[in-house]
Design a protein around this motif. Structure first.
Motif, PDB file in Angstrom:
ATOM      1  N   GLY A  42       1.304  -1.534  -0.094  1.00  0.00           N
ATOM      2  CA  GLY A  42       0.253  -0.065  -0.309  1.00  0.00           C
ATOM      3  C   GLY A  42       0.664   1.365  -0.413  1.00  0.00           C
ATOM      4  N   ILE A  43       2.036   1.155  -0.227  1.00  0.00           N
ATOM      5  CA  ILE A  43       3.329   2.177  -0.216  1.00  0.00           C
ATOM      6  C   ILE A  43       4.042   1.957  -1.696  1.00  0.00           C
ATOM      7  CG2 ILE A  43       5.464   3.225   1.039  1.00  0.00           C
ATOM      8  CD1 ILE A  43       3.993   2.451   4.125  1.00  0.00           C
ATOM      9  N   HIS A  44       4.198   3.032  -2.294  1.00  0.00           N
ATOM     10  CA  HIS A  44       4.617   2.909  -3.574  1.00  0.00           C
ATOM     11  C   HIS A  44       5.089   4.373  -3.115  1.00  0.00           C
ATOM     12  CE1 HIS A  44       1.796  -0.264  -4.187  1.00  0.00           C
ATOM     13  NE2 HIS A  44       0.660   0.895  -3.983  1.00  0.00           N
ATOM     14  N   SER A  45       6.268   4.286  -4.722  1.00  0.00           N
ATOM     15  CA  SER A  45       6.858   5.830  -4.599  1.00  0.00           C
ATOM     16  C   SER A  45       6.201   6.586  -6.310  1.00  0.00           C
ATOM     17  CB  SER A  45       8.039   5.243  -5.472  1.00  0.00           C
ATOM     18  OG  SER A  45       7.854   5.171  -6.976  1.00  0.00           O
TER      19      SER A  45
ATOM     20  N   ARG B 162       7.141   6.819  11.669  1.00  0.00           N
ATOM     21  CA  ARG B 162       7.008   5.432  10.341  1.00  0.00           C
ATOM     22  C   ARG B 162       5.328   5.349   9.499  1.00  0.00           C
ATOM     23  NH1 ARG B 162       4.207   3.090  15.582  1.00  0.00           N
ATOM     24  NH2 ARG B 162       4.321   4.073  17.148  1.00  0.00           N
ATOM     25  N   PHE B 163       5.545   4.375   9.542  1.00  0.00           N
ATOM     26  CA  PHE B 163       4.345   3.905   8.790  1.00  0.00           C
ATOM     27  C   PHE B 163       3.538   2.825   9.745  1.00  0.00           C
ATOM     28  CE2 PHE B 163       7.137   5.442   5.119  1.00  0.00           C
ATOM     29  CZ  PHE B 163       5.890   6.440   4.880  1.00  0.00           C
ATOM     30  N   LEU B 164       2.287   2.975   9.985  1.00  0.00           N
ATOM     31  CA  LEU B 164       1.584   2.021  10.847  1.00  0.00           C
ATOM     32  C   LEU B 164       1.027   1.203   9.652  1.00  0.00           C
ATOM     33  CD1 LEU B 164      -0.378   5.057  12.409  1.00  0.00           C
ATOM     34  CD2 LEU B 164       1.566   3.330  12.996  1.00  0.00           C
ATOM     35  N   ASP B 165       1.307  -0.511  10.819  1.00  0.00           N
ATOM     36  CA  ASP B 165       0.047  -1.552  10.204  1.00  0.00           C
ATOM     37  C   ASP B 165      -0.434  -1.653  10.845  1.00  0.00           C
ATOM     38  OD1 ASP B 165       0.368  -4.316   9.986  1.00  0.00           O
ATOM     39  OD2 ASP B 165       2.433  -5.013   9.894  1.00  0.00           O
ATOM     40  N   SER B 166      -1.164  -2.599   9.569  1.00  0.00           N
ATOM     41  CA  SER B 166      -2.844  -3.008  10.373  1.00  0.00           C
ATOM     42  C   SER B 166      -3.088  -3.629  11.359  1.00  0.00           C
ATOM     43  CB  SER B 166      -3.747  -3.013   8.656  1.00  0.00           C
ATOM     44  OG  SER B 166      -3.010  -4.582   8.269  1.00  0.00           O
ATOM     45  N   GLY B 167      -1.924  -4.087  11.220  1.00  0.00           N
ATOM     46  CA  GLY B 167      -1.790  -5.006  12.808  1.00  0.00           C
ATOM     47  C   GLY B 167      -3.108  -6.236  12.763  1.00  0.00           C
ATOM     48  N   GLU B 168      -2.736  -6.546  11.188  1.00  0.00           N
ATOM     49  CA  GLU B 168      -4.207  -8.264  10.932  1.00  0.00           C
ATOM     50  C   GLU B 168      -2.846  -8.852  10.634  1.00  0.00           C
ATOM     51  OE1 GLU B 168      -7.036  -6.410   8.847  1.00  0.00           O
ATOM     52  OE2 GLU B 168      -7.540  -5.109  10.274  1.00  0.00           O
ATOM     53  N   GLY B 169      -1.438  -8.465  10.735  1.00  0.00           N
ATOM     54  CA  GLY B 169      -0.445  -9.736  10.363  1.00  0.00           C
ATOM     55  C   GLY B 169      -1.231  -9.706   8.132  1.00  0.00           C
ATOM     56  N   SER B 170      -1.482  -8.250   8.046  1.00  0.00           N
ATOM     57  CA  SER B 170      -2.216  -8.532   6.449  1.00  0.00           C
ATOM     58  C   SER B 170      -0.213  -7.772   5.813  1.00  0.00           C
ATOM     59  CB  SER B 170      -2.693  -7.705   6.190  1.00  0.00           C
ATOM     60  OG  SER B 170      -2.932  -6.800   6.792  1.00  0.00           O
ATOM     61  N   GLY B 171       0.509  -7.115   6.591  1.00  0.00           N
ATOM     62  CA  GLY B 171       1.420  -6.400   5.810  1.00  0.00           C
ATOM     63  C   GLY B 171       1.431  -5.523   5.653  1.00  0.00           C
ATOM     64  N   ARG B 172      -0.625  -4.117   5.494  1.00  0.00           N
ATOM     65  CA  ARG B 172      -0.488  -3.225   5.100  1.00  0.00           C
ATOM     66  C   ARG B 172      -0.723  -2.201   6.115  1.00  0.00           C
ATOM     67  NH1 ARG B 172      -2.964  -3.992   0.070  1.00  0.00           N
ATOM     68  NH2 ARG B 172      -3.228  -0.841   1.149  1.00  0.00           N
ATOM     69  N   VAL B 173       0.047  -1.254   4.496  1.00  0.00           N
ATOM     70  CA  VAL B 173      -0.319   0.468   5.780  1.00  0.00           C
ATOM     71  C   VAL B 173      -1.604   0.820   6.306  1.00  0.00           C
ATOM     72  CG1 VAL B 173      -0.262   1.487   3.549  1.00  0.00           C
ATOM     73  CG2 VAL B 173       0.677   2.501   5.881  1.00  0.00           C
ATOM     74  N   ALA B 174      -1.816   1.628   6.941  1.00  0.00           N
ATOM     75  CA  ALA B 174      -2.890   1.816   8.360  1.00  0.00           C
ATOM     76  C   ALA B 174      -2.524   2.726   8.414  1.00  0.00           C
ATOM     77  CB  ALA B 174      -3.198   0.616   9.487  1.00  0.00           C
ATOM     78  N   GLY B 175      -2.279   3.632   8.375  1.00  0.00           N
ATOM     79  CA  GLY B 175      -1.811   4.722   8.379  1.00  0.00           C
ATOM     80  C   GLY B 175      -0.358   5.436   8.554  1.00  0.00           C
ATOM     81  N   VAL B 176      -0.263   6.633   8.842  1.00  0.00           N
ATOM     82  CA  VAL B 176       1.503   7.880   8.392  1.00  0.00           C
ATOM     83  C   VAL B 176       1.142   7.967  10.269  1.00  0.00           C
ATOM     84  CG1 VAL B 176       3.197   9.011   7.797  1.00  0.00           C
ATOM     85  CG2 VAL B 176       1.433   7.878   6.607  1.00  0.00           C
TER      86      VAL B 176
ATOM     87  N   GLU C  94       1.257  12.678  16.111  1.00  0.00           N
ATOM     88  CA  GLU C  94       0.403  12.348  15.835  1.00  0.00           C
ATOM     89  C   GLU C  94      -0.185  11.562  14.520  1.00  0.00           C
ATOM     90  OE1 GLU C  94      -2.102  16.457  14.521  1.00  0.00           O
ATOM     91  OE2 GLU C  94      -1.667  16.458  12.172  1.00  0.00           O
ATOM     92  N   ASP C  95      -0.703  10.553  14.143  1.00  0.00           N
ATOM     93  CA  ASP C  95      -0.951  10.159  13.529  1.00  0.00           C
ATOM     94  C   ASP C  95      -2.350  10.771  12.218  1.00  0.00           C
ATOM     95  OD1 ASP C  95       0.145   8.196  14.838  1.00  0.00           O
ATOM     96  OD2 ASP C  95      -1.368   6.873  16.380  1.00  0.00           O
ATOM     97  N   LEU C  96      -2.280   9.617  11.831  1.00  0.00           N
ATOM     98  CA  LEU C  96      -3.362  10.061   9.822  1.00  0.00           C
ATOM     99  C   LEU C  96      -3.351   8.375   9.748  1.00  0.00           C
ATOM    100  CD1 LEU C  96      -4.691  11.608   8.174  1.00  0.00           C
ATOM    101  CD2 LEU C  96      -2.148  11.976   7.305  1.00  0.00           C
ATOM    102  N   ASP C  97      -4.442   8.219   9.631  1.00  0.00           N
ATOM    103  CA  ASP C  97      -5.093   6.798   8.763  1.00  0.00           C
ATOM    104  C   ASP C  97      -5.098   6.907   7.943  1.00  0.00           C
ATOM    105  OD1 ASP C  97      -5.165   5.957  11.866  1.00  0.00           O
ATOM    106  OD2 ASP C  97      -7.401   5.916  12.062  1.00  0.00           O
ATOM    107  N   CYS C  98      -5.041   6.018   6.835  1.00  0.00           N
ATOM    108  CA  CYS C  98      -5.083   5.546   5.379  1.00  0.00           C
ATOM    109  C   CYS C  98      -4.773   4.243   5.390  1.00  0.00           C
ATOM    110  CB  CYS C  98      -3.809   6.788   4.820  1.00  0.00           C
ATOM    111  SG  CYS C  98      -2.426   6.187   4.999  1.00  0.00           S
TER     112      CYS C  98
END
Length: 447
Positions: A95-98, A256-270, A294-298
């Motif tokens: 979910g993170i790309h250049s 840092r980038f936040l993981d969705s936490g479900e072991g999916s390895g997907r970004v859930a926020g910054v 502060e966090d920003l969900d995405c």
């Protein structure tokens, strides 16, 4: 080169089967006026003393040392095909790309076709950076697909954007609106998107004495600041239902980038650190962290923090600056900067010479400077002439490529691709429908 040296033969080598570099794969699809420069490039490529060799990769099809043996002069102008890294935790979550990859994807670059950014699983995208590329990317995400359908956007990208769930885009910068890196033209364009809710914190528009100085001395920054101020004060306080939103966020740097936490390895926020500006010399301010976060969900992050050039074997390269050490385009033999140690007959131009900044016109001036250096060296006998030191040139290159079974694509074969793309585009009421795989490009080229 063709104008400056009546006897010179110029061969253009490109790793893609298509010419025009960033004009084709970088300029946004809804900027057709910028692409008109392709007409000038075509005239040069069709010149009797010029040849184009597409599908030839420097480093694998032919080495730099081989080119230097074959030609009196070699000019490297291959730009910046990689990306700067942030170097923070979570950078490689899905979910993170250049931004470069995303631009290649929507512009139909054959190396970008398989990116497949997930635009369905989230309604929020964060773009890191506030330069023109960041604005291009934001505009493509927010623009009506009925507008994009009339451009040369890649069909796979148009289909994905038609089904996109993205409703909110955050453009995040480390510094303030007085330092925003975009131009007024690009900013005006995104602010002018129909039925778009714009949000800017008015407190971020507060100007320090240093900001006042920047704005007084720089017309571009001043115009950008004025446009942002106007957008902030004229916007309604809340978006209406189903309205797309664009949020300009200043004074934040990603921690840092936040993981969705479900072991999916997907970004859930910054996770952002708030910043403030610190003066480090006359007219120069840098962003420093304040220790407040502060966090920003995405669910989608696009990093638009700068391109990076890559080196090839046998080329002096400054890895820190990401450029080839040079003086007015003459390649220095080492990175120490000693002007007496030159790589004879080797030159550099464009982003590889200066770093990834500037527009098409900037590269025009840059090319003129490099050509002036070549002319000077020819005049002073630093470069041997064809009469005193014959070199194989074009015939030698063709022989070498033939021996290696490399299928070079000449300009006449590109014209077949061009014609087919225009024909396919005509069916869909688009200027062209780009062929986006090497297989299809080479198939049409060799028909």
């Amino acid at each position: 080169m063709l104008k400056a040296h009546q006897g010179a033969e110029v061969d253009i080598i490109d790793r893609l089967p298509t010419p025009f570099g960033l004009v084709r794969s970088g300029v946004a699809p809804d900027h057709p006026e910028t692409k008109i420069v392709m007409n000038q490039f075509s005239k040069a490529a069709q010149h009797e003393r010029c040849s184009f060799f597409g599908n030839v990769t420097l480093g694998s099809s032919v080495s730099l040392s081989e080119l230097r043996e074959l030609y009196h002069v070699v000019v490297l102008a291959y730009g910046a095909e990689s990306d700067r890294a942030l170097g923070i935790p979570g950078e490689y979550l899905s979910g993170i790309h250049s931004a470069r990859e995303f631009v290649w994807w929507y512009n139909g670059h054959p190396d970008g076709k398989n990116l497949s950014p997930d635009l369905k699983s989230t309604d929020t995208a964060v773009i890191l950076g506030q330069g023109n590329v960041a604005l291009d990317v934001a505009r493509i995400l927010l623009q009506s697909t009925s507008v994009l359908a009339t451009t040369d956007i890649a069909s796979h990208a148009l289909e994905a954007l038609e089904q996109s769930s993205i409703r909110k885009v955050y453009l995040v910068g480390r510094r303030g609106p007085a330092q925003a890196a975009c131009t007024a033209k690009e900013l005006r364009e995104i602010l002018g998107i129909k039925d778009l809710y714009i949000h800017i914190n008015e407190v971020d528009l507060h100007k320090s004495p240093e900001d006042e100085e920047v704005l007084k001395n720089n017309r571009i920054h001043r115009r950008v600041y004025e446009l942002l101020s106007k957008a902030a004060t004229s916007a309604p306080s809340h978006p209406s239902s189903n309205q797309h939103e664009l949020h300009f966020v200043f004074f934040r740097k990603p921690d840092r980038f936040l993981d969705s936490g479900e072991g999916s390895g997907r970004v859930a926020g910054v996770h952002f650190e708030k910043t403030m500006l610190k003066a480090v010399g006359p007219g120069k301010q840098i962003a420093v962290g304040t220790g407040s976060y502060e966090d920003l969900d995405c669910g989608l992050v696009l990093k638009s923090i700068g391109y990076k050039s890559v080196s090839v074997d046998g080329l002096p390269f400054d890895h820190e600056k990401g450029v080839v050490p040079n003086i007015k385009g003459r390649v220095l033999a080492e990175t120490s900067g000693d002007p007496t140690q030159l790589e004879k007959g080797l030159y550099v131009c464009g982003w590889l010479k200066r770093g990834p900044t500037g527009i098409i016109a900037t590269n025009l001036y840059c090319a003129e400077e490099t050509v002036a250096s070549i002319s000077e060296d020819v005049h002073q006998g630093e470069i041997a002439s064809a009469s005193t030191l014959p070199k194989p040139g074009r015939q030698g290159l063709l022989q070498l490529l033939d021996n290696r079974d490399v299928r070079a694509v000449p300009f006449s074969a590109w014209e077949k691709i061009d014609s087919e793309e225009r024909r396919l585009g005509n069916v869909r009421s688009k200027p062209r429908e780009k062929l986006t795989t090497y297989e299809n490009l080479l198939k049409i080229a060799t028909e």
